[in-house]
Design a protein around this motif. Structure first.
Motif, PDB file in Angstrom:
ATOM      1  N   GLY A   1     -54.793 -26.682  79.114  1.00 30.77           N
ATOM      2  CA  GLY A   1     -54.200 -25.963  77.992  1.00 30.77           C
ATOM      3  C   GLY A   1     -55.196 -25.769  76.882  1.00 30.77           C
ATOM      4  O   GLY A   1     -56.176 -26.501  76.762  1.00 30.77           O
ATOM      5  N   GLY A   2     -54.948 -24.760  76.059  1.00 30.23           N
ATOM      6  CA  GLY A   2     -55.888 -24.445  74.996  1.00 30.23           C
ATOM      7  C   GLY A   2     -57.212 -24.053  75.606  1.00 30.23           C
ATOM      8  O   GLY A   2     -57.301 -23.178  76.450  1.00 30.23           O
ATOM      9  N   THR A   3     -58.268 -24.737  75.220  1.00 30.54           N
ATOM     10  CA  THR A   3     -59.590 -24.498  75.808  1.00 30.54           C
ATOM     11  C   THR A   3     -60.192 -25.828  76.272  1.00 30.54           C
ATOM     12  O   THR A   3     -61.371 -26.089  76.101  1.00 30.54           O
ATOM     13  N   THR A   4     -59.362 -26.666  76.851  1.00 26.51           N
ATOM     14  CA  THR A   4     -59.765 -28.005  77.305  1.00 26.51           C
ATOM     15  C   THR A   4     -59.546 -28.155  78.796  1.00 26.51           C
ATOM     16  O   THR A   4     -58.580 -27.646  79.355  1.00 26.51           O
ATOM     17  N   ALA A   5     -60.469 -28.868  79.433  1.00 23.05           N
ATOM     18  CA  ALA A   5     -60.334 -29.210  80.845  1.00 23.05           C
ATOM     19  C   ALA A   5     -60.536 -30.705  81.012  1.00 23.05           C
ATOM     20  O   ALA A   5     -61.196 -31.362  80.194  1.00 23.05           O
TER      21      ALA A   5
ATOM     22  N   ILE B   1     -62.473 -23.479  87.570  1.00 24.77           N
ATOM     23  CA  ILE B   1     -61.272 -23.198  86.790  1.00 24.77           C
ATOM     24  C   ILE B   1     -61.558 -22.046  85.851  1.00 24.77           C
ATOM     25  O   ILE B   1     -62.708 -21.750  85.530  1.00 24.77           O
ATOM     26  N   LYS B   2     -60.520 -21.387  85.399  1.00 25.40           N
ATOM     27  CA  LYS B   2     -60.680 -20.290  84.452  1.00 25.40           C
ATOM     28  C   LYS B   2     -59.562 -20.356  83.422  1.00 25.40           C
ATOM     29  O   LYS B   2     -58.418 -20.579  83.760  1.00 25.40           O
ATOM     30  N   TYR B   3     -59.945 -20.145  82.164  1.00 22.88           N
ATOM     31  CA  TYR B   3     -58.973 -20.146  81.081  1.00 22.88           C
ATOM     32  C   TYR B   3     -58.459 -18.758  80.805  1.00 22.88           C
ATOM     33  O   TYR B   3     -59.207 -17.796  80.748  1.00 22.88           O
ATOM     34  N   GLY B   4     -57.182 -18.639  80.641  1.00 19.32           N
ATOM     35  CA  GLY B   4     -56.564 -17.366  80.306  1.00 19.32           C
ATOM     36  C   GLY B   4     -55.838 -17.446  78.985  1.00 19.32           C
ATOM     37  O   GLY B   4     -56.129 -18.286  78.134  1.00 19.32           O
ATOM     38  N   GLY B   5     -54.869 -16.550  78.816  1.00 22.41           N
ATOM     39  CA  GLY B   5     -54.095 -16.521  77.591  1.00 22.41           C
ATOM     40  C   GLY B   5     -52.740 -15.905  77.846  1.00 22.41           C
ATOM     41  O   GLY B   5     -52.375 -15.583  78.975  1.00 22.41           O
ATOM     42  N   LEU B   6     -51.991 -15.721  76.775  1.00 22.70           N
ATOM     43  CA  LEU B   6     -50.707 -15.034  76.855  1.00 22.70           C
ATOM     44  C   LEU B   6     -50.925 -13.564  77.168  1.00 22.70           C
ATOM     45  O   LEU B   6     -51.890 -12.953  76.696  1.00 22.70           O
ATOM     46  N   LEU B   7     -50.038 -13.002  77.965  1.00 26.73           N
ATOM     47  CA  LEU B   7     -50.102 -11.593  78.321  1.00 26.73           C
ATOM     48  C   LEU B   7     -49.074 -10.825  77.494  1.00 26.73           C
ATOM     49  O   LEU B   7     -47.904 -11.218  77.427  1.00 26.73           O
ATOM     50  N   TYR B   8     -49.528  -9.749  76.860  1.00 30.26           N
ATOM     51  CA  TYR B   8     -48.655  -8.937  76.013  1.00 30.26           C
ATOM     52  C   TYR B   8     -48.613  -7.495  76.533  1.00 30.26           C
ATOM     53  O   TYR B   8     -49.589  -7.002  77.116  1.00 30.26           O
ATOM     54  N   ALA B   9     -47.484  -6.831  76.303  1.00 28.83           N
ATOM     55  CA  ALA B   9     -47.341  -5.444  76.700  1.00 28.83           C
ATOM     56  C   ALA B   9     -46.685  -4.650  75.581  1.00 28.83           C
ATOM     57  O   ALA B   9     -45.971  -5.199  74.741  1.00 28.83           O
ATOM     58  N   MET B  10     -46.937  -3.338  75.589  1.00 31.61           N
ATOM     59  CA  MET B  10     -46.282  -2.453  74.620  1.00 31.61           C
ATOM     60  C   MET B  10     -46.274  -1.048  75.188  1.00 31.61           C
ATOM     61  O   MET B  10     -47.115  -0.689  76.017  1.00 31.61           O
TER      62      MET B  10
ATOM     63  N   THR C   1     -49.868 -19.172  79.572  1.00 32.47           N
ATOM     64  CA  THR C   1     -51.142 -18.938  78.893  1.00 32.47           C
ATOM     65  C   THR C   1     -52.301 -18.964  79.880  1.00 32.47           C
ATOM     66  O   THR C   1     -53.414 -19.334  79.537  1.00 32.47           O
ATOM     67  N   THR C   2     -52.039 -18.537  81.111  1.00 31.67           N
ATOM     68  CA  THR C   2     -53.059 -18.635  82.156  1.00 31.67           C
ATOM     69  C   THR C   2     -53.481 -17.280  82.718  1.00 31.67           C
ATOM     70  O   THR C   2     -54.148 -17.214  83.750  1.00 31.67           O
ATOM     71  N   TRP C   3     -53.117 -16.175  82.061  1.00 31.78           N
ATOM     72  CA  TRP C   3     -53.510 -14.855  82.540  1.00 31.78           C
ATOM     73  C   TRP C   3     -54.969 -14.577  82.177  1.00 31.78           C
ATOM     74  O   TRP C   3     -55.399 -14.854  81.054  1.00 31.78           O
ATOM     75  N   VAL C   4     -55.730 -14.005  83.123  1.00 30.40           N
ATOM     76  CA  VAL C   4     -57.149 -13.772  82.859  1.00 30.40           C
ATOM     77  C   VAL C   4     -57.560 -12.305  82.948  1.00 30.40           C
ATOM     78  O   VAL C   4     -58.533 -11.895  82.313  1.00 30.40           O
ATOM     79  N   THR C   5     -56.854 -11.498  83.726  1.00 24.69           N
ATOM     80  CA  THR C   5     -57.189 -10.078  83.813  1.00 24.69           C
ATOM     81  C   THR C   5     -55.998  -9.330  84.406  1.00 24.69           C
ATOM     82  O   THR C   5     -55.043  -9.953  84.877  1.00 24.69           O
ATOM     83  N   GLY C   6     -56.058  -8.009  84.380  1.00 24.24           N
ATOM     84  CA  GLY C   6     -54.964  -7.218  84.921  1.00 24.24           C
ATOM     85  C   GLY C   6     -55.198  -5.744  84.715  1.00 24.24           C
ATOM     86  O   GLY C   6     -56.291  -5.313  84.335  1.00 24.24           O
TER      87      GLY C   6
END
Length: 463
Positions: A31-35, A107-116, A145-150
């Motif tokens: 979580g966050g930017t910690t492993a 491992i790879k860190y992602g984030g929240l995914l938003y749409a509009m 919070t684990t999305w990395v691309t799309g």
């Protein structure tokens, strides 16, 4: 002789050395930017007690330390969202540092995914669907919070998590969601059970994706041969394209698909009517064909009916339809260009993105440039006029990335802010209104955006 006996022997002889390398365990994104990185203590401490263990990331050489003599788990903080990491661990005693352990899992860190934007078929992934005015502000797709691309296509969206799983939602009339059916869904659903997806792109109704092993897969609409399977068949689940394992990047839009191989060659398939496949003709191809003989291509992107590519020396080439000046060659006519033509003589182009009938590019100096169809303010240069040569958007030199939708754009700055402009009839610019804008406008006040993923249609994805 066992490690314990070696340590006793060394102690009795009155000399010591560095410890043996630790054993590596599992790295986990917490979580966050910690492993956390697990390890096992070596059997041989070198005849000198181990005082601590240090985990080091690749890339970045970010470290974390645990003061103990035995096995344990080390926390590493300060990792970067969207970056893949592996870790090694070494032991420390009074003599010095041991050799590094073998590398951990990635491992790879992602984030929240938003749409509009427009949500008629559930392409925003927020559990609802329907026409109407659309969603005009960034709206979170769940709480992960684990999305990395799309990629956001015309009515379909797909995204990849840090664990390598692929998810899709929205319209599915031609099987483009990859679920082996044609049912629309309004929330993310996993595509199969594989955990080795690395990138994905969707345009009108076709999808292309890469795996970590360098293989290319596609599905959805194949009516123009854009899925590359030597036919014009629709597929409702991922199918490998050929047997190559050297694909590095891919892109697709309306009816054309492009891929860059690791040897610096570009390959294309799909609709060739406008010459966008770069074959010197206007033929359709249903399997990938190489564009010329160059092996120095660094990137390739496609618009609705034109293609843009950058070489390793930073030169920009375009080909295909040019009715609105979208090739940037100073002309605007019905002339079709079926082979790559260089845009000017500059060697500082960094990345490009193709809209429906216009283009957007980022230079190495952090400036962004646009050309082609300017209707609705798509070019971001303060007018709605077409431009047949690259025109700089403002004077800023702090742009980090650019991407295009159907007639709107999104760009990130180096400070993590998100900016949009262009056609906004369904709120796809995320500005809280449906008014078009002809120059970049900041979306909210956040400074932690790291990926803008609009590709086609009247909606956007951002992370």
């Amino acid at each position: 002789m066992s490690g314990a006996l070696i340590a006793v022997f060394r102690s009795q002889r009155g000399f010591a050395s560095v410890a043996d390398a630790p054993g590596i365990g599992t790295a986990t994104a917490t979580g966050g930017t910690t492993a956390t990185v697990a390890y096992t203590a070596p059997a041989n401490d070198g005849g000198s007690p181990i005082t601590s263990y240090v985990a080091t990331s690749t890339p970045g050489s970010i470290t974390g330390t645990l003061s103990t003599a035995g096995s344990g788990t080390i926390s590493v903080t300060g990792l970067t969202t969207g970056t893949g990491y592996t870790f090694t661990v070494h032991a420390v005693n009074a003599i010095g540092n041991s050799a590094e352990s073998s590398a951990s899992n990635s491992i790879k860190y992602g984030g929240l995914l938003y749409a509009m934007g427009y949500n008629e078929y559930g392409q925003l992934g927020i559990g609802t669907s329907g026409g109407g005015p659309g969603v005009s502000s960034p709206t979170a797709i769940g709480a992960l919070t684990t999305w990395v691309t799309g990629s956001m296509g015309n009515w379909t969206a797909l995204a990849i998590k840090g664990d390598g799983t692929l998810w899709s939602w929205g319209r599915n009339n031609e099987g483009q969601l990859g679920h082996n059916d044609t049912t629309d869904i309004s929330s993310p659903a996993q595509v199969g059970a594989l955990t080795d997806w690395s990138s994905v792109c969707t345009g009108y109704s076709a999808v292309v994706a890469l795996k970590t092993d360098g293989t290319l897969w596609s599905w959805g609409d194949g009516t123009k041969g854009q899925t590359g399977h030597s036919n014009t068949t629709d597929y409702s689940s991922p199918v490998q394209v050929g047997a190559l394992t050297t694909w590095s990047t891919i892109d697709t839009s309306g009816m054309i698909t492009a891929g860059l191989a690791s040897d610096g060659t570009i390959w294309m398939c799909g609709q060739g009517y406008y010459g966008a496949l770069g074959q010197g003709n206007y033929t359709y191809y249903s399997s990938p064909v190489q564009v010329g003989a160059l092996t120095t291509w660094a990137s390739v992107r496609v618009g609705w009916s034109h293609t843009l590519a950058i070489t390793t020396s930073g030169t920009l080439f375009t080909w295909g339809q040019n009715q609105f000046g979208q090739l940037g060659n100073g002309l605007s006519s019905t002339t079709r260009y079926s082979s790559p033509v260089q845009v000017g003589a500059l060697t500082d182009w960094l990345s490009v993105s193709g809209g429906h009938y216009w283009s957007l590019a980022l230079k190495t100096d952090g400036t962004i440039w646009a050309w082609g169809k300017g209707q609705w303010g798509s070019l971001g240069v303060g007018t709605s006029l077409d431009k047949s040569s690259p025109v700089k958007i403002g004077a800023l030199t702090t742009w980090a990335s650019v991407t295009t939708g159907k007639y709107h754009s999104a760009a990130l700055k180096t400070d993590g802010t998100l900016w949009t402009w262009g056609y906004n009839n369904k709120g796809q610019c995320g500005l809280g209104t449906s008014a078009n804008t002809s120059s970049p406008q900041q979306v909210g006040a956040r400074t932690d955006w790291f990926a803008s993923l609009c590709q086609d249609g009247n909606a956007s994805l951002v992370i």
